[in-house]
Design an enzyme around this catalytic site. Structure first.
Site, PDB file in Angstrom:
ATOM      1  N   HIS A 131      -0.891   0.537  -9.711  1.00  0.00           N
ATOM      2  CA  HIS A 131      -1.816  -0.377  -8.778  1.00  0.00           C
ATOM      3  C   HIS A 131      -2.369  -1.517  -9.457  1.00  0.00           C
ATOM      4  O   HIS A 131      -3.741  -1.473  -9.418  1.00  0.00           O
ATOM      5  CB  HIS A 131      -2.777   0.641  -7.891  1.00  0.00           C
ATOM      6  CG  HIS A 131      -3.103  -0.121  -6.690  1.00  0.00           C
ATOM      7  ND1 HIS A 131      -3.368   0.642  -5.567  1.00  0.00           N
ATOM      8  CD2 HIS A 131      -3.356  -1.231  -6.343  1.00  0.00           C
ATOM      9  CE1 HIS A 131      -3.728  -0.116  -4.648  1.00  0.00           C
ATOM     10  NE2 HIS A 131      -3.591  -1.399  -5.107  1.00  0.00           N
ATOM     11  N   ARG A 177       0.883  -1.203  -0.002  1.00  0.00           N
ATOM     12  CA  ARG A 177      -0.088  -0.116  -0.165  1.00  0.00           C
ATOM     13  C   ARG A 177       1.061   1.285   0.079  1.00  0.00           C
ATOM     14  O   ARG A 177       1.944   1.240   0.549  1.00  0.00           O
ATOM     15  CB  ARG A 177      -0.808   0.091   1.206  1.00  0.00           C
ATOM     16  CG  ARG A 177      -2.198  -0.740   1.224  1.00  0.00           C
ATOM     17  CD  ARG A 177      -3.231  -0.284   0.068  1.00  0.00           C
ATOM     18  NE  ARG A 177      -4.673  -1.073   0.415  1.00  0.00           N
ATOM     19  CZ  ARG A 177      -4.551  -2.130  -0.621  1.00  0.00           C
ATOM     20  NH1 ARG A 177      -3.743  -2.422  -1.471  1.00  0.00           N
ATOM     21  NH2 ARG A 177      -5.896  -2.589  -0.883  1.00  0.00           N
ATOM     22  N   GLU A 204      -2.146   8.137  -4.157  1.00  0.00           N
ATOM     23  CA  GLU A 204      -2.390   7.685  -5.498  1.00  0.00           C
ATOM     24  C   GLU A 204      -4.036   8.087  -5.896  1.00  0.00           C
ATOM     25  O   GLU A 204      -4.789   7.906  -4.826  1.00  0.00           O
ATOM     26  CB  GLU A 204      -2.147   6.188  -5.683  1.00  0.00           C
ATOM     27  CG  GLU A 204      -2.938   5.259  -4.761  1.00  0.00           C
ATOM     28  CD  GLU A 204      -2.480   3.583  -5.044  1.00  0.00           C
ATOM     29  OE1 GLU A 204      -3.536   3.030  -5.198  1.00  0.00           O
ATOM     30  OE2 GLU A 204      -1.422   3.339  -5.084  1.00  0.00           O
TER      31      GLU A 204
END
Length: 330
Positions: free
Chosen positions: A288, A241, A270
């Site tokens: 991601h 993360r 993000e």
């Protein structure tokens, strides 16, 4: 005939999943697949009994208080740091996530990023595409070996173990790891894995992979001080993360040669990311996509649907995070 429970799907998902949910629910979708603000999400949730979320929607106490009809929050992701679990539990809202189904796919991506960073794949491809390849040289894009190197894993859960297995059994890597608790011998021994301190992990790893959950305690687990302990030839890979790494400190470390390279799939803030990352040749960047194979994303969505159906039918969702809401123990 009683009205069907109403559920909100916050992002576009697979039609086969929607078709399945429409049989039992009044389904409200986000066909445009546009991220909603927190205020818009609260507005769309009015009158809804449950919500199907991903990783981007914040479910907090303010939202729960504004949506008193809400009975279940079902995420198709494994991470749930966007959901205030204690607030949900306090209000009797059942929360579930989607673990296990994305383990191997995310491990694939983590290992791919590590290899790409070690062997300078992105850097050399960009150089080639610019038309700069006109001769061979003995030191041209020399990177670091993966086979036989020391693989460090920070966070030895399901995904960490899958990455360690790829390294140990596929590439003959020595595996060292740090986890909240030591693995059982039946998991540790086949990998030849060694449980070490954080300092040992940083100093000994040729390739360090981060696979730990984001919590306030894990914020900036890797910052300037930690990067300074790593080998100048080492790589850092983050498929966990954003926020676990201090991205600003990482930019400085990569720019100054404190470590050799990095592979990143997640970022602080993000989809925005530190602009310095875009300027560095020695970092591999992906948006991601750790679980982004169609079979895996479909399995994640189907598991979220399983949880949603069970929650509103009064049953126990397969992967409930707070089953005590149902009177069960975790």
């Amino acid at each position: 005939m009683p009205a069907k429970p109403r559920v909100l799907i916050t992002r576009a998902v697979f039609e086969e999943v929607l078709d399945r949910l429409r049989v039992v629910f009044d389904v409200v979708t986000n066909a445009a697949d546009e991220p909603w603000s927190h205020a818009t999400l609260i507005e769309r949730l009015q009158g809804c009994d449950a919500v199907f979320v991903t990783t981007g929607e914040r479910i907090d106490a303010a939202l729960l208080d504004a949506c008193p009809q809400l009975r279940a929050v079902c995420s198709m992701a494994v991470g749930y740091n966007n959901i205030d679990l204690p607030a949900c539990t306090a209000r009797g809202v059942l929360v579930s996530n989607a673990p296990d189904v994305l383990t191997e796919t995310t491990a694939d991506l983590g290992f791919a990023l590590m290899m790409a960073a070690a062997r300078r794949l992105s850097e050399s491809e960009r150089w080639l595409r610019r038309g700069e390849w006109n001769r061979w040289a003995v030191d041209q894009f020399c990177g670091q070996d993966v086979h036989g190197a020391t693989l460090g894993v920070l966070g030895m859960g399901r995904i960490g173990q899958a990455i360690a297995r790829r390294g140990a059994l596929g590439f003959g890597m020595e595996v060292i790891y740090l986890n909240r608790s030591r693995l059982a011998p039946e998991l540790e021994v086949p990998l030849g894995a060694r449980w070490v301190s954080k300092l040992e992990l940083l100093r000994e790893s040729d390739h360090l992979v981060l696979v730990l959950p984001y919590t306030p305690a894990n914020h900036h687990q890797i910052g300037a001080a930690e990067l300074a302990q790593m080998k100048p030839t080492a790589t850092l890979t983050n498929v966990a993360r954003g926020g676990i790494v201090d991205d600003a400190a990482l930019v400085t470390a990569l720019h100054s040669g404190v470590i050799a390279a990095a592979g990143l799939d997640v970022y602080e803030g993000e989809p925005a990311l530190h602009p310095g990352l875009l300027e560095l040749p020695n970092v591999v960047l992906t948006p991601h996509i750790g679980s982004a194979s169609r079979p895996t994303r479909l399995a994640m969505a189907q598991l979220a649907a399983d949880n949603l159906i069970a929650a509103l039918a009064g049953g126990k969702p397969p992967t409930a995070l707070n089953p005590e809401v149902l009177g069960d123990t975790p």
